[in-house]
Design an enzyme around this catalytic site. Structure first.
Site, PDB file in Angstrom:
ATOM      1  CB  VAL A  96      -3.497  -1.000  -0.295  1.00  0.00           C
ATOM      2  CG1 VAL A  96      -4.087  -0.295  -1.511  1.00  0.00           C
ATOM      3  CG2 VAL A  96      -4.093  -2.387  -0.160  1.00  0.00           C
TER       4      VAL A  96
ATOM      5  CE  LYS B 263       2.874   2.015   8.379  1.00  0.00           C
ATOM      6  NZ  LYS B 263       1.511   1.656   8.120  1.00  0.00           N
TER       7      LYS B 263
ATOM      8  CE  LYS C   6      -1.570 -13.263   1.391  1.00  0.00           C
ATOM      9  NZ  LYS C   6      -2.222 -13.132   0.108  1.00  0.00           N
TER      10      LYS C   6
ATOM     11  NE  ARG D 116      -2.724 -13.020  -5.398  1.00  0.00           N
ATOM     12  CZ  ARG D 116      -2.074 -13.962  -6.074  1.00  0.00           C
ATOM     13  NH1 ARG D 116      -2.290 -15.224  -5.818  1.00  0.00           N
ATOM     14  NH2 ARG D 116      -1.190 -13.652  -7.018  1.00  0.00           N
TER      15      ARG D 116
ATOM     16  CB  CYS E 205      -8.864  -8.485   2.965  1.00  0.00           C
ATOM     17  SG  CYS E 205      -7.721  -7.149   2.602  1.00  0.00           S
TER      18      CYS E 205
ATOM     19  CB  ALA F 218      -8.761 -28.375   3.232  1.00  0.00           C
TER      20      ALA F 218
ATOM     21  CG  PHE G 204      -9.107 -18.731  -3.172  1.00  0.00           C
ATOM     22  CD1 PHE G 204      -9.102 -18.071  -1.960  1.00  0.00           C
ATOM     23  CD2 PHE G 204      -8.349 -18.210  -4.203  1.00  0.00           C
ATOM     24  CE1 PHE G 204      -8.368 -16.923  -1.769  1.00  0.00           C
ATOM     25  CE2 PHE G 204      -7.610 -17.053  -4.024  1.00  0.00           C
ATOM     26  CZ  PHE G 204      -7.614 -16.412  -2.812  1.00  0.00           C
TER      27      PHE G 204
ATOM     28  CE  LYS H  37     -10.334  -4.446   6.075  1.00  0.00           C
ATOM     29  NZ  LYS H  37     -11.163  -4.008   4.968  1.00  0.00           N
TER      30      LYS H  37
HETATM   31  N1  LIG Z   1      -3.801  -5.372   2.735  1.00  0.00           N
HETATM   32  C1  LIG Z   1      -4.356  -5.930   1.658  1.00  0.00           C
HETATM   33  O1  LIG Z   1      -3.944  -6.993   1.204  1.00  0.00           O
HETATM   34  C2  LIG Z   1      -5.479  -5.231   0.953  1.00  0.00           C
HETATM   35  C3  LIG Z   1      -5.861  -5.664  -0.327  1.00  0.00           C
HETATM   36  C4  LIG Z   1      -6.893  -5.002  -0.976  1.00  0.00           C
HETATM   37  C5  LIG Z   1      -7.559  -3.966  -0.341  1.00  0.00           C
HETATM   38  N2  LIG Z   1      -7.178  -3.576   0.913  1.00  0.00           N
HETATM   39  C6  LIG Z   1      -7.865  -2.436   1.531  1.00  0.00           C
HETATM   40  O2  LIG Z   1      -7.013  -1.300   1.415  1.00  0.00           O
HETATM   41  C7  LIG Z   1      -7.179  -0.466   2.566  1.00  0.00           C
HETATM   42  C8  LIG Z   1      -5.830  -0.233   3.227  1.00  0.00           C
HETATM   43  O3  LIG Z   1      -5.361  -1.464   3.707  1.00  0.00           O
HETATM   44  P1  LIG Z   1      -3.850  -1.662   4.190  1.00  0.00           P
HETATM   45  O4  LIG Z   1      -3.688  -3.108   4.491  1.00  0.00           O
HETATM   46  O5  LIG Z   1      -2.938  -1.011   3.209  1.00  0.00           O
HETATM   47  O6  LIG Z   1      -3.873  -0.804   5.542  1.00  0.00           O
HETATM   48  P2  LIG Z   1      -2.628  -0.342   6.441  1.00  0.00           P
HETATM   49  O7  LIG Z   1      -3.144  -0.285   7.824  1.00  0.00           O
HETATM   50  O8  LIG Z   1      -1.430  -1.195   6.128  1.00  0.00           O
HETATM   51  O9  LIG Z   1      -2.286   1.129   5.923  1.00  0.00           O
HETATM   52  C9  LIG Z   1      -3.115   2.217   6.134  1.00  0.00           C
HETATM   53  C10 LIG Z   1      -2.216   3.438   6.334  1.00  0.00           C
HETATM   54  O10 LIG Z   1      -3.012   4.618   6.300  1.00  0.00           O
HETATM   55  C11 LIG Z   1      -2.425   5.576   7.197  1.00  0.00           C
HETATM   56  N3  LIG Z   1      -3.422   6.616   7.448  1.00  0.00           N
HETATM   57  C12 LIG Z   1      -4.604   6.512   8.091  1.00  0.00           C
HETATM   58  N4  LIG Z   1      -5.245   7.694   8.084  1.00  0.00           N
HETATM   59  C13 LIG Z   1      -4.460   8.577   7.401  1.00  0.00           C
HETATM   60  C14 LIG Z   1      -4.577   9.946   7.048  1.00  0.00           C
HETATM   61  N5  LIG Z   1      -5.652  10.656   7.380  1.00  0.00           N
HETATM   62  N6  LIG Z   1      -3.579  10.516   6.368  1.00  0.00           N
HETATM   63  C15 LIG Z   1      -2.479   9.807   6.026  1.00  0.00           C
HETATM   64  N7  LIG Z   1      -2.318   8.505   6.332  1.00  0.00           N
HETATM   65  C16 LIG Z   1      -3.302   7.891   7.008  1.00  0.00           C
HETATM   66  C17 LIG Z   1      -2.026   4.732   8.381  1.00  0.00           C
HETATM   67  O11 LIG Z   1      -1.056   5.376   9.177  1.00  0.00           O
HETATM   68  C18 LIG Z   1      -1.491   3.467   7.679  1.00  0.00           C
HETATM   69  O12 LIG Z   1      -0.092   3.563   7.455  1.00  0.00           O
HETATM   70  C19 LIG Z   1      -8.201  -1.150   3.453  1.00  0.00           C
HETATM   71  O13 LIG Z   1      -9.481  -0.642   3.174  1.00  0.00           O
HETATM   72  C20 LIG Z   1      -8.117  -2.597   3.012  1.00  0.00           C
HETATM   73  O14 LIG Z   1      -9.322  -3.308   3.235  1.00  0.00           O
HETATM   74  C21 LIG Z   1      -6.141  -4.177   1.570  1.00  0.00           C
END
Ligand SMILES: NC(=O)c1ccc[n+]([C@@H]2O[C@H](COP(=O)([O-])OP(=O)(O)OC[C@H]3O[C@@H](n4cnc5c(N)ncnc54)[C@H](O)[C@@H]3O)[C@@H](O)[C@H]2O)c1
Length: 462
Positions: A36, A60, A350, A179, A289, A281, A278, A292
């Site tokens: 994100v 990273k 996916k 997504r 997401c 099947a 959505f 959790k």
């Molecule tokens: N992945 C998706 O498709 C998606 C879609 C919508 C919402 N979200 C939500 O967005 C949020 C992030 O999801 P994601 O998939 O991007 O997670 P991710 O695990 O890919 O990325 C999170 C990043 O945050 C970094 N991080 C953690 N603590 C930190 C800090 N204190 N300082 C700096 N960096 C820090 C981690 O090292 C990691 O790189 C979640 O709450 C998720 O539910 C995700």
């Protein structure tokens, strides 16, 4: 423009032309450079804002700075490259340096399920909030983009007041709906942008300016209360998970009664009140997401003594379904998988992502190994992440190599590369011509012509 139309309906907040102290060009900090944060940061930079992406994972940041993306997301490397080259997008591991002079600091860190109880683990969010407020040198808006349960914004605000009573820090909720696999398009052309505030004019003005470029794409910017915004995200994901689970149960019923789930899906999806999305099947929802977030919503309902029983059932049904897919494969093998080789096509939850979090393939592999099968797999992008998660599985170079000598070929994830495979060539190289199509992409006639005994989801074809 759209904001003006919607604002009177949505929580009573008025649209805002930039207040005198709000600029058009924003300085944005993104804390967390994952799926994100990196996509959002790069897209904001592409709108013309100045963006600093911060991640505590030095590997990273080093990878991105050397032009290697830490995740697979179509188009991301070009978007990051061009905006970094233009000087609008920079990267650091140093939160304090990253937040200096920022108008808005977005928190986009992970909120996984807490081990043991299924609540969202907010430790990363609160740790980030503390680091941000301690480093702030001027009034700012903190925006939670992470998916967080109702009340998290209140706690972030409490942290800010406690640590920095000297500064005007506003806390906003701006859940993300992108997504994986289509993240850039989703971010730039969203169905809506939800912004939850406690009514602060400054916060509303800053958020309006940040998202102003999207008004060109007619994206409704919807202002609401902060708790409402937090809940919208969970309600959206739970609704989508429910839709998937509903059609999966219809698929089981179709198999039992001799009906076709794809026709049922089309027949109901053409009704505008239902919609066709959505309703595919498959092996059950997975990913980073839905599993959790549905679980966290269930916990919120229980905490507030207002159980969300439909969502509780969706969680249970989906969990059972993933392992049931393993049994479906064993059945296709004649009921005994001991000593047999099963080839899986696709491992990620996916297509077009390397994300393996809660992928159905994990439960399927487990069920097959428990049944005594040997598993071979190929996935275009997911194998590096998957390999340590499923050490017993042999990863191979393509679909044809996977099929070689196998007793069953199973389509788990519908990557495009699997859509036009030469079924005859695959069948010819296998020990047994068994095809289990968990995404219903192979025409029954084509599979039959190749000599396959085909098992699908939601119809009797074998
Ligand atoms: N992945 C998706 O498709 C998606 C879609 C919508 C919402 N979200 C939500 O967005 C949020 C992030 O999801 P994601 O998939 O991007 O997670 P991710 O695990 O890919 O990325 C999170 C990043 O945050 C970094 N991080 C953690 N603590 C930190 C800090 N204190 N300082 C700096 N960096 C820090 C981690 O090292 C990691 O790189 C979640 O709450 C998720 O539910 C995700």
């Amino acid at each position: 423009m759209v904001l003006q139309c919607l604002a009177p309906m949505l929580g009573g907040f008025q649209p805002h032309h930039p207040a005198r102290d709000v600029k058009y060009h924003m300085k944005i900090t993104m804390i967390g450079t994952g799926y994100v944060g990196l996509v959002s940061g790069a897209c904001f930079a592409d709108f013309g804002h100045d963006v600093v992406c911060v991640d505590k994972d030095a590997g990273k940041i080093a990878a991105i700075e050397s032009g290697r993306m830490p995740i697979y997301e179509p188009g991301l490397d070009q978007l990051v490259g061009s905006n970094a080259a233009a000087g609008r997008l920079t990267f650091t591991t140093d939160v304090a340096a990253g937040v200096k002079g920022a108008d808005a600091i977005f928190i986009a860190v992970g909120t996984p399920s807490r081990r043991g109880d299924g609540h969202a683990d907010l430790s990363y969010v609160y740790a980030a909030a503390r680091e941000i407020v301690e480093a702030l040198d001027a009034p700012a808006v903190i925006v939670t983009k992470s998916t967080v349960p109702v009340g998290t914004g209140d706690e972030v605000e409490r942290i800010a007041r406690e640590l920095r009573p000297d500064l005007d820090i506003q806390v906003v909720s701006n859940p993300e709906f992108l997504r994986e696999g289509a993240a850039i398009g989703d971010f730039k052309r969203p169905d809506r942008v939800v912004v939850g505030t406690t009514g602060s004019e400054r916060a509303i003005a800053v958020m309006s300016q940040i998202y102003r470029p999207l008004s060109l794409n007619q994206a409704p910017l919807m202002f609401t209360g902060r708790r409402t915004a937090e809940l919208i995200k969970y309600a959206a994901n739970a609704f989508l998970a429910t839709k998937i689970t509903f059609i999966n149960e219809m698929a089981d019923l179709c198999e039992a009664v001799g009906a076709q789930v794809q026709d049922v899906a089309r027949g109901i999806g053409l009704d505008n009140r239902i919609g066709s999305k959505f309703l595919h099947a498959g092996p059950g929802y997975g990913g980073s997401c839905f599993p959790k977030d549905t679980l966290a919503l269930v916990k919120t309902g229980q905490d507030y003594d207002t159980p969300v029983r439909i969502v509780e059932t969706v969680v249970q049904v989906n969990d059972l379904r993933k392992r049931a897919m393993g049994r479906k494969i064993v059945k296709a093998l004649g009921g005994d998988a001991r000593g047999r080789t099963v080839a899986l096509l696709g491992l990620t939850f996916k297509p077009n992502t390397d994300d393996m979090r809660d992928a159905p393939s994990i439960a399927i592999v487990q069920a097959l190994e428990d049944a005594g099968a040997k598993v071979v797999a190929y996935d275009p992008e997911g194998m590096a992440v998957a390999a340590p998660m499923m050490p017993g599985v042999t990863m191979v170079g393509d679909a044809y190599e996977a099929a070689q000598g196998a007793d069953a070929l199973v389509l788990v994830t519908e990557w495009d590369i699997f859509r036009a495979l030469d079924l005859k060539r695959l069948a010819a190289s296998m020990a047994q011509k068994v095809l289990v199509d968990l995404r219903n992409i192979y025409p029954a006639a084509e599979a039959a012509e190749a000599g396959f005994a085909l098992t699908r989801v939601g119809s009797q074809v074998a």
